[in-house]
Design an enzyme around this catalytic site. Structure first.
Site, PDB file in Angstrom:
ATOM      1  NE  ARG A 192      53.683  24.861  -6.171  1.00 15.25           N
ATOM      2  CZ  ARG A 192      54.854  25.180  -5.637  1.00 15.25           C
ATOM      3  NH1 ARG A 192      55.976  24.744  -6.187  1.00 15.25           N
ATOM      4  NH2 ARG A 192      54.925  25.928  -4.543  1.00 15.25           N
TER       5      ARG A 192
ATOM      6  CG  PHE B 165      44.787  26.078  -2.456  1.00 15.17           C
ATOM      7  CD1 PHE B 165      43.666  25.715  -1.712  1.00 15.17           C
ATOM      8  CD2 PHE B 165      44.780  25.791  -3.806  1.00 15.17           C
ATOM      9  CE1 PHE B 165      42.590  25.104  -2.317  1.00 15.17           C
ATOM     10  CE2 PHE B 165      43.709  25.180  -4.420  1.00 15.17           C
ATOM     11  CZ  PHE B 165      42.611  24.836  -3.673  1.00 15.17           C
ATOM     12  CD  GLU B 166      48.635  22.123  -3.886  1.00 16.23           C
ATOM     13  OE1 GLU B 166      49.835  22.097  -3.557  1.00 16.23           O
ATOM     14  OE2 GLU B 166      47.869  21.164  -3.717  1.00 16.23           O
ATOM     15  N   GLY B 167      50.946  27.247  -3.289  1.00 16.65           N
ATOM     16  CA  GLY B 167      51.864  28.310  -3.682  1.00 16.65           C
ATOM     17  C   GLY B 167      51.130  29.300  -4.558  1.00 16.65           C
TER      18      GLY B 167
END
Length: 523
Positions: free
Chosen positions: A251, A385-387
């Site tokens: 992140r 993406f990446e949460g």
């Protein structure tokens, strides 16, 4: 939130070392001469070319900035890693390929692998001989990743059999090594190092995506896939540690990529505005366009300040420790809140910049003849993406509140005290009244008090049910993101003024705009 920061303690782009500048130059030259001229070929899914470019990254040392030398890396600081990804971001598709290799495959093996696993995989991943991928998401478990249905069964001889389907896997079409998450006996969430060459492992068809056409995205199919006993990554049942620590740094680096992308696009927008003539004048001379460019720059300045500050904090945390996987993982955990802030703030600033870039281009921004259209499409997935940004907005205050409940942060006590003070401008003022940006220091100090009041009051009001109050958590996250960005910008500008930087006036203007616009938007 609880303490003042001295500007001299903050790492900024102006404090890059000569080594930092050399790695920046190397990356810039590689992207300009070897990647950007090949964008069209990459977008035809020429994965042989993508592999060659990754191999070239390996030759230049760009895949091993954070890997110890005994595994073929350079063992540089986290600021170097930030500097590399900022510049690779000029090509979004290749940056995605690169990120899956470095952030999502190399990193977890370094952090959690056994010595044998590191010796076996890292040198070939760092050189680019092997291509890596990361398989966490499934059709029914995107944000709820730990609800994975992929199963791992231990065979009598100690080996593993994996069954399931992973979705949206970057580099899936040509990866050699994949970090796969599965549940042992349907219960114990566990990470495995899976090679594409293992029996029962295959890639599905390439996804037809809105953007990032130059990166591979496929399902990974596991049909009685045979995995050696020694390829468990970490411990059985501890896959969440592998996943979360990998995502923490991923992140942070995604935020850095977004800052690099924003900076590159602002340059392009400014050049276009200087060349595009309407009513007999370049549109760059019009106040409305100048305002757009100014706000694009000010928002990016604050986020860039936040990114470099965070890199400095992580490097400081690692300064007196061994650079082994456990120490690095601990540092990532310590700055998980800042990593989520970087991800949300960076992706949303980039989207703002790209939207304004389209507007500055007018009709030309809406057609494929100009790169503005591709930039816009390529960036949209960053907030997913990446949460997702929604998940990260819950994590940001949630992690702080958990620390408070452990007694590490006196949030409730601070909130009660501040309720009495009613945001009086006493106490945290950063600088003396006569110092540059003194008023902005007072303003940011008030923001920090607001954060404490919001979090402390929310804990008092909702107690154990606070996790269910997503609107409250989302608002708290927004205030925290704005505060960290504004404070970072003010500290950087203050440092520039103290050092008599030749463009200290522009630093001050950007920081002043960020602080005041935050005050207006959160009033």
């Amino acid at each position: 939130m609880l303490h003042d920061t001295d500007p001299s303690d903050v790492f900024t782009p102006e404090r890059m070392t000569e080594e930092h500048r050399l790695i920046a130059q190397t990356t810039d030259e590689f992207i300009a001469t070897e990647v950007l001229p090949n964008l069209e070929r990459l977008e035809t899914r020429d994965w042989d070319l993508a592999r060659r470019l990754l191999r070239r990254c390996g030759e230049l040392g760009l895949l091993g900035t954070n890997v110890p030398e005994q595994y073929g890396g350079l063992d540089l600081d986290k600021a170097s890693s930030l500097i590399v990804v900022e510049r690779i971001a000029r090509s979004a598709s290749f940056a995605t390929t690169y990120g899956a290799q470095v952030n999502l495959c190399v990193l977890p093996i370094f952090l959690f692998g056994t010595e044998a696993q590191k010796q076996h995989y890292l040198p070939r991943l760092v050189s680019g001989e092997l291509v890596g991928a990361y398989a966490l998401s499934e059709t029914s478990s995107g944000s709820d990743a730990f609800a994975a249905k992929t199963r791992a069964s231990r065979e009598p001889d100690g080996t593993w059999t994996l069954n399931g389907e992973k979705m949206w896997i970057t580099n899936g079409g040509f990866a050699d090594v994949i970090i796969v998450f599965a549940k042992v006996d349907g219960e114990h969430f566990t990470a495995f190092i899976v090679e594409k060459a293992f029996a029962g492992v295959s890639a599905g068809k390439e996804e037809h995506k809105m953007g990032l056409h130059g990166s591979s995205t496929t399902p990974i199919l596991l049909q009685d896939a045979k995995v050696p006993a020694e390829n468990v990554l970490g411990e059985v049942g501890q896959g969440h540690k592998v996943a979360l620590n990998t995502l923490n740094f991923g992140r942070f680096k995604l935020g850095a990529m977004c800052v690099g992308g924003s900076r590159a696009v602002i340059g392009e927008a400014a050049r276009y505005a200087a060349e595009r003539t309407q009513f007999g004048h370049p549109i760059a001379t019009f106040g409305a366009i100048r305002h757009k460019l100014g706000e694009m720059m000010a928002r990016t300045y604050a986020m860039e300040s936040l990114m470099y500050r965070t890199a400095g904090l992580i490097d400081a945390a690692l300064a007196d420790t061994a650079h082994d996987g456990a120490s690095v993982a601990h540092a990532f955990e310590e700055y998980a809140v800042e990593a989520s802030i970087a991800k949300v703030g960076g992706t949303e600033v980039l989207d703002y910049v790209l939207d304004e870039n389209i507007q500055i281009h007018g009709g030309n921004g809406f057609v494929k003849d100009y790169p503005a259209e591709r930039y816009y499409r390529d960036a949209r997935v960053n907030r997913i993406f990446e949460g997702t940004n929604e998940i990260n907005r819950l994590l940001i205050p949630g992690m702080v509140i958990r620390r408070a409940l452990k007694g590490e942060l006196p949030l409730i006590a601070a909130a009660k005290r501040l309720q009495d003070e009613l945001l009086a401008p006493s106490g945290h003022t950063f600088f003396a009244d006569e110092a540059p940006l003194a008023q902005e220091g007072v303003t940011v100090a008030a923001f920090k008090k607001v954060v404490l009041m919001v979090l402390g009051t929310a804990m008092q009001t909702f107690g154990q049910k606070l996790n269910d109050e997503q609107e409250v958590l989302g608002y708290a996250a927004d205030v925290m993101i704005d505060t960290y960005a504004a404070e970072s910008a003010v500290l950087r500008a203050r440092a520039a003024a103290t050092a008599a930087h030749p463009r200290a006036d522009l630093h001050a203007a950007a920081a002043r705009f960020r602080a005041r616009s935050t005050a207006d938007s959160r009033a």
